[in-house]
Enzyme design. Structure first.
Site, mmCIF file in Angstrom:
data_model
loop_
_atom_site.group_PDB
_atom_site.id
_atom_site.type_symbol
_atom_site.label_atom_id
_atom_site.label_comp_id
_atom_site.label_asym_id
_atom_site.label_seq_id
_atom_site.Cartn_x
_atom_site.Cartn_y
_atom_site.Cartn_z
ATOM 1 N N HIS A 1 46.983 39.084 47.891
ATOM 2 C CA HIS A 1 46.519 39.937 46.714
ATOM 3 C C HIS A 1 47.139 39.534 45.465
ATOM 4 O O HIS A 1 46.309 39.513 44.406
ATOM 5 C CB HIS A 1 46.933 41.430 47.000
ATOM 6 C CG HIS A 1 46.500 42.590 46.060
ATOM 7 N ND1 HIS A 1 45.276 43.267 46.098
ATOM 8 C CD2 HIS A 1 47.222 42.779 44.950
ATOM 9 C CE1 HIS A 1 45.409 44.101 44.882
ATOM 10 N NE2 HIS A 1 46.572 43.880 44.316
ATOM 11 N N GLU A 2 48.334 39.309 45.338
ATOM 12 C CA GLU A 2 48.808 39.040 44.105
ATOM 13 C C GLU A 2 48.404 37.481 43.921
ATOM 14 O O GLU A 2 48.290 37.271 42.441
ATOM 15 C CB GLU A 2 50.382 38.633 44.166
ATOM 16 C CG GLU A 2 51.219 40.304 44.701
ATOM 17 C CD GLU A 2 50.661 41.444 43.601
ATOM 18 O OE1 GLU A 2 50.554 41.149 42.256
ATOM 19 O OE2 GLU A 2 50.660 42.589 44.071
ATOM 20 N N GLU B 1 41.586 45.387 40.863
ATOM 21 C CA GLU B 1 42.322 45.670 41.987
ATOM 22 C C GLU B 1 41.279 45.538 43.250
ATOM 23 O O GLU B 1 41.781 44.921 44.296
ATOM 24 C CB GLU B 1 43.120 47.234 42.115
ATOM 25 C CG GLU B 1 44.178 47.184 41.177
ATOM 26 C CD GLU B 1 45.254 46.437 41.412
ATOM 27 O OE1 GLU B 1 45.435 45.922 42.595
ATOM 28 O OE2 GLU B 1 45.757 45.905 40.488
ATOM 29 N N HIS C 1 45.301 37.848 41.935
ATOM 30 C CA HIS C 1 45.457 38.269 40.510
ATOM 31 C C HIS C 1 45.464 37.060 39.765
ATOM 32 O O HIS C 1 44.868 36.927 38.510
ATOM 33 C CB HIS C 1 46.619 39.191 40.361
ATOM 34 C CG HIS C 1 46.100 40.724 40.675
ATOM 35 N ND1 HIS C 1 45.095 41.303 40.346
ATOM 36 C CD2 HIS C 1 46.829 41.786 41.417
ATOM 37 C CE1 HIS C 1 45.049 42.649 40.664
ATOM 38 N NE2 HIS C 1 46.057 42.927 41.398
#
Length: 277
Positions: A138-139, A213, A142
């Site tokens: 997930h990071e 997100e 980003h």
């Protein structure tokens, strides 16, 4: 880099269009320079914050960058981030751990190839390896999506128009019947309107933050599989947080319910979105 360049060009075009409109209405003199001034002020703070983001994030949470792994867990963490960065065709970010009982992680940095991924000790202890892998993915999403830079540029555009319109309205209000302008009234009205317009504009920034997100969740699901990301989000419902307020938008955690001023969608909505992929 191409997406950032196009974003900057787009916003320069927006400012140019506004100046043309001002010129058509005979307001290009003072108003044109006021718009340029507002742009300088609006973007300066956002860009400086971005450039300092990695350093400030480390200091805020006391993150310790792993230069040489001291145990198997740290070695696994470095290897996992490196493998995910390779899948994004990016330079491996700095990897750090910070001491906090809450389950959380964040990514920051001025560019895609100069980034930081940090995880809490609580997350490492409270999640399975599969779930931690999903959080890291997930990071990395980003970073790969350029979210930090894009959000900074959006904030800069929002700041520009907040300052410009606040000053424009303040100038009209402060103008007396005799043609003289009261500097005291101008200053007071301008400050009040900047706060008001800034609050209203924050709905735009928060909306974008929530969308990024969803995109990062989808990016993680593509990288490691939706079941792992869903499991990680479900685990986060047991308790996330622990970051300073100014860093809330950078964390993995979510909210109990959606709000117009939330940086993250609710965890339930994020899980539902992933199940629908």
């Amino acid at each position: 880099m191409k997406r950032i360049f196009l974003f900057i060009i787009t916003n320069i075009a927006v400012l140019a269009v506004v100046r043309v409109i001002l010129a058509l209405f005979g307001l290009d003199g003072h108003s044109g320079s006021a718009l340029a001034t507002a742009a300088v002020i609006g973007f300066s703070g956002s860009i400086v914050s971005l450039l300092m983001s990695k350093m400030l994030a480390k200091q805020s949470v006391g993150a310790e960058v792993i230069t040489q792994p001291h145990n198997e867990a740290e070695a696994w963490l470095l290897e996992t981030v490196a493998a995910q960065a390779k899948q994004w065709n990016l330079k491996t970010p700095e990897v750090a751990i910070y001491h906090s009982p809450e389950l959380n992680a964040f990514a920051t940095g001025a560019t895609k190839n100069s980034s930081l991924v940090a995880v809490s000790t609580g997350l490492l202890k409270g999640m399975t390896r599969d779930e931690v892998e999903a959080v890291l993915a997930h990071e990395m999403a980003h970073i790969g999506n350029g979210d930090m830079v894009t959000l900074t540029l959006i904030q800069g555009v929002v700041n520009t128009f907040v300052i410009y319109f606040a000053r424009l309205v303040a100038g009209v209000v402060a103008q007396g019947r005799d043609g003289e302008s009261s500097s005291g009234v101008y200053f007071l009205v301008s400050m009040v309107l900047q706060v008001l317009f800034g609050f209203l504009a924050s709905f735009i920034v928060m909306w974008f933050s929530r969308q990024r997100e969803y995109r990062a969740d989808a990016g993680a699901a593509k990288l490691v599989g939706a079941p792992k990301m869903i499991a990680a989000l479900q685990r986060l419902k047991n308790g996330s947080g622990g970051l300073p307020k100014q860093m809330d938008a950078m964390g993995i955690g979510g909210n109990e319910r959606d709000s117009l001023l939330s940086t993250h969608p609710s965890l339930d909505n994020r899980i539902a979105r992933l199940k629908g992929l």
